[in-house]
Each structure stands twice: as C-alpha cells, then as structure tokens.
Design a protein around this motif. Structure first.
Motif, mmCIF file in Angstrom:
data_model
loop_
_atom_site.group_PDB
_atom_site.id
_atom_site.type_symbol
_atom_site.label_atom_id
_atom_site.label_comp_id
_atom_site.label_asym_id
_atom_site.label_seq_id
_atom_site.Cartn_x
_atom_site.Cartn_y
_atom_site.Cartn_z
ATOM 1 N N ASP A 1 0.845 -1.205 0.000
ATOM 2 C CA ASP A 1 0.000 0.000 0.000
ATOM 3 C C ASP A 1 0.880 1.254 0.000
ATOM 4 N N VAL A 2 1.925 1.233 0.825
ATOM 5 C CA VAL A 2 2.775 2.423 0.968
ATOM 6 C C VAL A 2 3.528 2.693 -0.336
ATOM 7 N N GLU A 3 4.103 1.628 -0.909
ATOM 8 C CA GLU A 3 4.835 1.792 -2.171
ATOM 9 C C GLU A 3 3.904 2.373 -3.236
ATOM 10 N N SER A 4 2.675 1.845 -3.263
ATOM 11 C CA SER A 4 1.707 2.288 -4.259
ATOM 12 C C SER A 4 1.264 3.738 -3.995
ATOM 13 N N ALA A 5 1.079 4.099 -2.728
ATOM 14 C CA ALA A 5 0.649 5.472 -2.407
ATOM 15 C C ALA A 5 1.712 6.486 -2.820
ATOM 16 N N VAL A 6 2.969 6.158 -2.555
ATOM 17 C CA VAL A 6 4.062 7.065 -2.932
ATOM 18 C C VAL A 6 4.094 7.207 -4.456
ATOM 19 N N LYS A 7 3.947 6.070 -5.138
ATOM 20 C CA LYS A 7 3.965 6.070 -6.614
ATOM 21 C C LYS A 7 2.828 6.943 -7.161
ATOM 22 N N GLN A 8 1.624 6.767 -6.585
ATOM 23 C CA GLN A 8 0.473 7.550 -7.066
ATOM 24 C C GLN A 8 0.697 9.046 -6.858
ATOM 25 N N ALA A 9 1.221 9.406 -5.687
ATOM 26 C CA ALA A 9 1.436 10.833 -5.388
ATOM 27 C C ALA A 9 2.465 11.431 -6.341
ATOM 28 N N VAL A 10 3.550 10.688 -6.574
ATOM 29 C CA VAL A 10 4.620 11.219 -7.426
ATOM 30 C C VAL A 10 4.182 11.245 -8.895
#
Ligand code: ADP
Length: 260
Positions: free
Chosen positions: A69-78
């Motif tokens: 979830d965290v990896e994906s959230a960072v990816k989405q934000a960037v």
C-alpha cells in the motif's frame, strides 16, 4: 506568496484531526497535497475541502502498515504531482490501557501503524525526498518524552518515532534533508472527544485534562498544524533532528504547586 509554494506534501492520516488540519493549512500555504488515509471517504472529504477553497489535493487510500500500500501510495502521489518535497508521517492509533490489559495483537497493531508506518513511508519516499532536498516530519508525542498514566504502549511507539527521527536526521543531514518530530500533548480532535466520552465522569476528566496543561486547555488541531507548516518551510532551514514540544506547558508540572 505562501510559505510552501511549489511544494508537494504527502500527509498520512490526513482524513481526520491533526492530519486534516495540516493538509488544509499546507494547501493554504501553497502546497499541493497528497491526502493519504486508511479511510478513503475521509481522505476525499479533506481533499474536497482543499479543492473547494482553490487548493490542490489528491486523495489516496493506504494502510501505512502495509508495504505494498505504501509503495503504491508514494507512486500515485509522485505520478500525480511529478515529485515529493515533504513527507509528514502523521497517521496514528492510540491504546489507553494499563499494560497488563494489553493483548499481544494490540501491541503489534500499535507498533505496525505508529512506527512501521513511518519506516515504510520513509523507505519508499526517500529517493524522491532526496531528489528535491525535501524534509520529513514525524508525529511524535509528549508521551514519547515523558510518562503518561494508562498509556504505556502508545508512549513506547512515540519514543521509537522520536529515536527514529534523530537517527534519520543524522544520516540524511549530509544530503540536505531535514527530519523532525512534533510532540503534542492533549489535542482536541474527535479521538480525544471520544476518549472523554468513555470516562466514568467525562466532564471531570476533561477538566483534569485541561488543567494538566499550564495554559489551562488542550490544543486545537490548527495549533499543531501551524508548527508542522513552520518545520516544513524554509523558515526552519536550520532545524533538524529535533522533537519539538507543542504542549501548552504540560511537561512543566513539577513547577506547579499551590500558589504561594
Ligand atoms: P489525531 O488526534 O492523531 O489527529 P485522528 O484519529 O483524528 O487522531 O486521526 C488519525 C487518522 O489516522 C485517521 O484519519 C485514521 O483513519 C488514520 N489512520 C489510522 N490508522 C491508519 C492506518 N493504518 N493507515 C492509514 N491511516 C490510518
């Protein structure tokens, strides 16, 4: 000009309380905000309040204790904003219980959200924060610096967050990345209101909470958020590795006796 103009800020736990107040205040200061929360509807509501005021926000659902979830959230934000300047690890859970009543699963959950959540977000954001010479803020607590009745596990997680903050600041200072923690005492969020309502005598308990702060009351979420804005801004360019108390004098109790 706002103090966070052109900055991209990811704030965890920004669907409620201090996190929501911070997201709104960061946006007012010009930041583009990734509103991250376990509760997507709450995150969307924060984002709606920001965009309806003319700011920029995107809502992202994420369990901060889940690496994928965290990896994906960072990816989405960037992907959404093209970069990240500010990471604010704010999401947290509480456990107002005496130690002998705490279940092992409850201990693990508190450490997973409050401590591992910080670890995971730093791990997956660091390349982006390095690239912008950005900054990291962690939500500590006065309970991580001083003791508090019926709150040992939460206190232990916040002690860990503060220690993590200091060592990360040492590691990242050569790269121009500042890392700080904010340490509130009582903050009047839905969480605290809920805690009051669970007491045998809520009014008396609230009064006791108020009086345990020298200023005679608990903080508003905005009074914590404004310190987060300051620490994230260039005004705090020489502050790193600090656990900043924002506690209305709550830790000075030793100096408070009956008036002579
Ligand atoms: P505070 O007083 O810290 O602001 P709140 O309970 O009002 O307390 O806010 C904490 C926020 O953290 C809530 O929006 C909650 O949904 C969020 N949160 C709790 N656990 C997690 C988690 N595992 N992942 C992401 N967000 C979480």
């Amino acid at each position: 000009m706002g103090r966070l103009e052109q900055r991209v800020a990811l704030i965890t736990g920004s669907g409620s309380g201090i996190g929501r107040a911070a997201a709104i205040m960061f946006a007012k200061e010009g930041a583009k905000v990734a509103v991250v929360d376990l509760d997507l509807l709450a995150a969307q509501e924060t984002a709606r309040r920001i965009t309806s005021g003319g700011g920029q926000a995107v809502a992202i659902r994420c369990d901060v204790s889940d690496a994928q979830d965290v990896e994906s959230a960072v990816k989405q934000a960037v992907e959404h904003y093209g970069k990240m300047d500010i990471l604010f690890n704010n999401a947290g859970v509480v456990l107002p219980k005496y130690l002998e009543a705490v279940e092992e699963a409850e201990w693990d959950h508190l450490f997973d959200v409050n401590v591992k959540g910080c670890f995971l977000f730093v791990k997956y954001s660091l390349a982006h924060i390095r690239a912008t010479k950005g900054t990291i803020l962690n939500m500590g607590s006065m309970t991580g610096l001083a003791g508090q009745r019926k709150n040992p596990v939460y206190s232990a997680t916040k002690g860990a967050v503060i220690a993590l903050t200091r060592s990360l600041a040492v590691d990242l200072a050569p790269e121009g990345v500042r890392v700080n923690a904010i340490c509130p005492a009582g903050v009047l969020t839905p969480l605290l209101e809920n805690w009051f309502s669970q007491q045998a005598n809520p009014d008396e308990f609230r009064r006791g909470q108020d009086l345990s702060h020298l200023l005679g009351r608990t903080a508003t979420p905005d009074e914590i958020a404004s310190v987060a804005v300051f620490l994230a801004s260039d005004e705090a360019s020489f502050i790193t590795g600090q656990a900043i108390p924002v506690e209305g004098g709550a830790t000075l109790g030793y100096g408070v006796g009956p008036k002579a």
